[in-house]
Design a protein around this motif. Sequence first.
Motif, mmCIF file in Angstrom:
data_model
loop_
_atom_site.group_PDB
_atom_site.id
_atom_site.type_symbol
_atom_site.label_atom_id
_atom_site.label_comp_id
_atom_site.label_asym_id
_atom_site.label_seq_id
_atom_site.Cartn_x
_atom_site.Cartn_y
_atom_site.Cartn_z
ATOM 1 N N THR A 117 0.858 -1.180 0.000
ATOM 2 C CA THR A 117 0.000 0.000 0.000
ATOM 3 C C THR A 117 0.901 1.240 0.000
ATOM 4 O O THR A 117 2.076 1.161 0.402
ATOM 5 N N PRO A 118 0.393 2.384 -0.416
ATOM 6 C CA PRO A 118 1.227 3.591 -0.436
ATOM 7 C C PRO A 118 1.843 3.925 0.918
ATOM 8 O O PRO A 118 3.013 4.331 0.987
ATOM 9 N N ASP A 119 1.072 3.783 1.988
ATOM 10 C CA ASP A 119 1.614 4.095 3.317
ATOM 11 C C ASP A 119 2.754 3.160 3.689
ATOM 12 O O ASP A 119 3.770 3.587 4.248
ATOM 13 N N VAL A 120 2.597 1.877 3.386
ATOM 14 C CA VAL A 120 3.653 0.907 3.681
ATOM 15 C C VAL A 120 4.897 1.219 2.859
ATOM 16 O O VAL A 120 6.026 1.184 3.374
ATOM 17 N N VAL A 121 4.708 1.527 1.595
ATOM 18 C CA VAL A 121 5.842 1.876 0.739
ATOM 19 C C VAL A 121 6.611 3.062 1.314
ATOM 20 O O VAL A 121 7.853 3.065 1.360
ATOM 21 N N GLY A 122 5.893 4.060 1.793
ATOM 22 C CA GLY A 122 6.546 5.242 2.345
ATOM 23 C C GLY A 122 7.418 4.917 3.548
ATOM 24 O O GLY A 122 8.548 5.417 3.659
ATOM 25 N N VAL A 123 6.917 4.067 4.441
ATOM 26 C CA VAL A 123 7.690 3.703 5.623
ATOM 27 C C VAL A 123 8.918 2.878 5.231
ATOM 28 O O VAL A 123 10.027 3.103 5.728
ATOM 29 N N ILE A 124 8.736 1.910 4.346
ATOM 30 C CA ILE A 124 9.861 1.078 3.916
ATOM 31 C C ILE A 124 10.936 1.943 3.266
ATOM 32 O O ILE A 124 12.143 1.771 3.538
ATOM 33 N N GLU A 125 10.544 2.885 2.424
ATOM 34 C CA GLU A 125 11.522 3.754 1.779
ATOM 35 C C GLU A 125 12.273 4.607 2.791
ATOM 36 O O GLU A 125 13.477 4.855 2.638
ATOM 37 N N ASP A 126 11.581 5.037 3.847
ATOM 38 C CA ASP A 126 12.263 5.800 4.905
ATOM 39 C C ASP A 126 13.326 4.948 5.596
ATOM 40 O O ASP A 126 14.425 5.432 5.889
ATOM 41 N N VAL A 127 13.000 3.687 5.853
ATOM 42 C CA VAL A 127 13.962 2.794 6.501
ATOM 43 C C VAL A 127 15.160 2.539 5.589
ATOM 44 O O VAL A 127 16.319 2.577 6.032
ATOM 45 N N LEU A 128 14.908 2.298 4.312
ATOM 46 C CA LEU A 128 16.004 2.072 3.370
ATOM 47 C C LEU A 128 16.896 3.300 3.270
ATOM 48 O O LEU A 128 18.126 3.182 3.179
ATOM 49 N N ALA A 129 16.303 4.482 3.308
ATOM 50 C CA ALA A 129 17.080 5.716 3.242
ATOM 51 C C ALA A 129 17.967 5.892 4.464
ATOM 52 O O ALA A 129 19.008 6.566 4.397
ATOM 53 N N ALA A 130 17.570 5.273 5.578
ATOM 54 C CA ALA A 130 18.373 5.335 6.810
ATOM 55 C C ALA A 130 19.306 4.135 6.925
ATOM 56 O O ALA A 130 19.811 3.832 8.013
ATOM 57 N N ASP A 131 19.551 3.462 5.778
ATOM 58 C CA ASP A 131 20.457 2.299 5.716
ATOM 59 C C ASP A 131 19.952 1.107 6.519
ATOM 60 O O ASP A 131 20.748 0.293 7.008
ATOM 61 N N GLY A 132 18.631 0.998 6.648
ATOM 62 C CA GLY A 132 18.046 -0.152 7.318
ATOM 63 C C GLY A 132 17.376 -1.088 6.332
ATOM 64 O O GLY A 132 17.383 -0.850 5.120
#
Length: 276
Positions: free
Chosen positions: A223-238
């Motif tokens: 879902t768009p909300d899930v995608v947003g959170v996952i992208e935030d984690v990836l951007a923080a090297d997680g």
Amino acid sequence: MTEEARAFVPGHITGFFSAHPDESDPTKAGSTGAGLTLTDGVEVTVQRGNGPSLMLNGDAVEVEAVDRVLDTLSAPAVVAAETDLPLGAGFGVSGALALGTALATNRVYRRKLSENELVTIAHGAEVQAGSGLGDVVAQARGGVPIRLEPGGPQDNHLDGIPSRARVEYVSLGELSTEDVLSGDTELLSEAGRRALSRVVEEPTLASFVHASRRFAREAELLTPDVVGVIEDVLAADGQASMAMLGETVFALGTGLSDAGYDPSVCATHPAGAMLK
């Protein structure tokens, strides 16, 4: 005669799966895939009574899988359960309720059944209820289970990733497991088979999270909300992915915290469901 018994069942986050129905025998149906069992779980207390009845976190609820377990065990029990896990968000709560009820009821009513028999009853009840396909067998095993073959203990084949980890999660809402499983699951199952092959080839936590994230995208469940959170984690090297089936993001280590979220924190559970 024992009048009360308690069981603890770990929560379970499925990272990816393939559906394997069986119209003739629900204990042979199930799923293949992999997930994480959690130290956050469900505590189930069973008492002799004039049930069946179920209280969850102090509220009267109806969970078909629990009713089916009690009917199979011919036990008019009163069941009370407590959990901090979000409901309907991909944590296997219904499976935990079914399995915990089976374990505790067996003790209270002295049914003298084995662990495998009780897991089979709970698994079959969950499949018939349409609320899950693989949580029960994973929760019975514990750790980081890989479900190589579907079905209950008499049919399935389980392996696992030999590792433990801190787990963070943020739940954004509910998804209906029954709605997804009652629809066309071919795209989902194909993606699940590819993910399973990757993790079998490299059974590590890093491989599991990567395969889970790719599965969620290929199965078109994001879902768009899930995608947003996952992208935030990836951007923080997680590393993070989506819990199946729920609008929930899970991460290993401090991925969500590092991305600025205030997640719930637990760990992988080293053992399976148990009587207390």
